[in-house]
Structures are given as C-alpha cells and as structure tokens.
Design a protein around this motif. Structure first.
Motif, short mmCIF file in Angstrom:
data_model
loop_
_atom_site.label_atom_id
_atom_site.label_comp_id
_atom_site.label_asym_id
_atom_site.label_seq_id
_atom_site.Cartn_x
_atom_site.Cartn_y
_atom_site.Cartn_z
N ALA A 14 0.82 -1.06 -0.06
CA ALA A 14 0.04 0.15 -0.04
C ALA A 14 0.83 1.20 0.07
N ILE A 15 1.94 1.33 0.79
CA ILE A 15 2.83 2.42 0.69
C ILE A 15 3.54 2.60 -0.59
N SER A 16 3.77 1.51 -1.37
CA SER A 16 4.52 1.47 -2.72
C SER A 16 3.62 2.17 -3.67
N ARG A 17 2.24 1.88 -3.53
CA ARG A 17 1.19 2.08 -4.49
C ARG A 17 1.13 3.78 -4.15
N ASP A 18 0.83 4.14 -2.95
CA ASP A 18 0.58 5.76 -2.66
C ASP A 18 1.82 6.57 -3.32
N MET A 19 3.17 6.02 -2.94
CA MET A 19 4.17 6.71 -3.50
C MET A 19 4.11 6.67 -5.09
N HIS A 20 3.58 5.48 -5.61
CA HIS A 20 3.67 5.33 -7.01
C HIS A 20 2.78 6.23 -7.67
N GLU A 21 1.51 6.44 -6.96
CA GLU A 21 0.37 7.14 -7.67
C GLU A 21 0.46 8.66 -7.16
N PHE A 22 1.68 9.22 -6.63
CA PHE A 22 2.11 10.43 -5.92
C PHE A 22 1.08 10.94 -5.16
N ARG A 23 0.43 9.94 -4.37
CA ARG A 23 -0.41 10.34 -3.37
C ARG A 23 0.36 10.69 -1.97
N ASP A 24 -0.19 11.41 -0.97
CA ASP A 24 0.55 11.75 0.24
C ASP A 24 0.59 10.47 0.91
N PRO A 25 1.81 9.92 1.48
CA PRO A 25 1.85 8.65 1.95
C PRO A 25 1.74 8.94 3.60
N LEU A 26 1.95 10.17 4.04
CA LEU A 26 2.08 10.40 5.34
C LEU A 26 0.74 9.96 6.31
N SER A 27 -0.61 10.36 5.80
CA SER A 27 -1.87 10.12 6.30
C SER A 27 -1.85 8.35 6.26
N PRO A 28 -1.90 7.62 5.26
CA PRO A 28 -2.02 6.41 5.47
C PRO A 28 -0.72 5.85 6.37
N LEU A 29 0.26 6.23 6.18
CA LEU A 29 1.27 5.70 6.94
C LEU A 29 0.94 5.96 8.82
N ALA A 30 0.46 6.94 8.99
CA ALA A 30 0.31 7.43 10.20
C ALA A 30 -1.05 6.22 10.72
N HIS A 31 -1.90 6.15 9.84
CA HIS A 31 -3.20 5.30 10.07
C HIS A 31 -2.51 3.63 10.49
N ARG A 32 -1.34 3.44 9.56
CA ARG A 32 -0.55 2.13 9.86
C ARG A 32 -0.10 1.97 11.13
N VAL A 33 0.64 3.12 11.49
CA VAL A 33 1.37 3.19 12.70
C VAL A 33 0.28 3.05 13.79
N MET A 34 -0.73 3.60 13.90
CA MET A 34 -1.77 3.57 14.86
C MET A 34 -2.28 2.16 14.59
N VAL A 35 -2.59 1.41 13.87
CA VAL A 35 -3.08 0.25 13.87
C VAL A 35 -2.11 -0.70 14.44
N VAL A 36 -0.64 -0.67 14.02
CA VAL A 36 0.23 -1.59 14.74
C VAL A 36 0.27 -1.40 16.08
N LEU A 37 0.20 0.02 16.64
CA LEU A 37 0.43 0.27 17.99
C LEU A 37 -0.90 -0.37 18.67
N GLY A 38 -2.06 -0.29 17.94
CA GLY A 38 -3.26 -0.82 18.49
C GLY A 38 -3.07 -2.60 18.61
N GLY A 39 -2.76 -2.96 17.59
CA GLY A 39 -2.30 -4.51 17.61
C GLY A 39 -1.38 -5.02 18.88
N GLY A 40 -0.44 -4.06 18.82
CA GLY A 40 0.75 -4.46 19.86
C GLY A 40 0.03 -4.27 21.29
N LEU A 41 -0.96 -3.40 21.44
CA LEU A 41 -1.60 -3.37 22.82
C LEU A 41 -2.52 -4.34 22.98
#
Length: 152
Positions: free
Chosen positions: A55-82
């Motif tokens: 998904a990150i590769s797709r966002d960068m290939h399509e010139f979309r801002d990868p920061l918001s999806p990346l922040a969501h993924r970090v939150m999901v990883v944090l939630g899974g860890g908790l």
C-alpha cells in the motif's frame, strides 16, 4: 516526568481491572479474554505486515501523500501491539485504535500540536538576475610564477 507516571500507573490500573473484572466474569473468562485479545492483536499485526509495504508503494507510485496512510498504519500497529499485552486497559485502547474515526481524531490532534510546536518558518530571499561566465584573459608567453613551495 509524566512518562514515568504513566509507566508506573498502567500496571497498577491493569492489576486493579484484573481483580475487579476477573471477580465479575470469573477466572476462566478472564484468561479466555486475554488469549483472544492476544490472538486478535497478532492477526492485526500480520495483516499490516502483509499489506503495508504494498500500500505504501502504491501511494508513492500514484503520487499520493503517504503520510496520512502511514500514520494510520502506525496507529493500527500500536493498537495490535496493545491487544497482545495482557490487560483490560491496554485492550480497550488497542480496540479504540483499530477504529478509523478514532485514529483520524488522534492524527488531527497530533498534527495540530506539531504545527504549534514547529511554528517557526524559514523566510528566504530570492534575488533574480542574469549571469554569464567570464573567461580569464589569455596572455601568451606568460606562465604562472612558480609557487613559493617549490623554490629551488
């Protein structure tokens, strides 16, 4: 200082919740909840690990801002860890972090805080002009004088 208080408070709150909730639902239900929440946390982390890089590769290939999806993924990883950590408080926070509206609110609040903290702006001055290279004049017959270092 506040981080130390959180590190000390979370285990104490978890112990209190284990005693209270474990008394209401029983020991086996409490153990079952801990095992099920850990399994859910592992499933969430496995899902992020398998789909995240694509998904990150797709966002960068399509010139979309990868920061918001990346922040969501970090939150999901944090939630899974908790969710993997045993405890009712960490499970509740982990489950909340899996909800997209909650993640969006947290990302917005963090973004506002970072904008306030990093409020310094850099002002640059641009001076426009034209230029051209000037070649040194050729003086035939005249070579450079010897360096002071090579005096014989």
């Amino acid at each position: 200082m506040w981080l130390l208080l959180v590190i000390l408070a979370v285990p104490l709150i978890e112990i209190g919740l284990f005693v209270q909730i474990g008394g209401w639902i029983g020991m086996w239900a409490t153990i079952g909840w801990v095992i099920l929440s850990a399994m859910l946390g592992m499933i969430v982390l496995r899902g992020v690990a398998s789909g995240g890089p694509v998904a990150i590769s797709r966002d960068m290939h399509e010139f979309r801002d990868p920061l918001s999806p990346l922040a969501h993924r970090v939150m999901v990883v944090l939630g899974g860890g908790l969710l993997i950590l045993p405890g009712f408080l960490t499970d509740a926070i982990g489950l909340l972090l899996l909800l997209p509206p909650v993640r969006q609110i947290i990302i917005t609040l963090i973004g506002r805080r970072l904008q306030k903290a990093g409020g310094t702006t850099v002002h640059t001055t641009i001076i426009e002009g034209e230029w051209h290279e000037v070649e040194p004049p050729d003086q035939p017959g005249r070579e450079r004088p010897p360096s002071e270092w090579t005096r014989h």
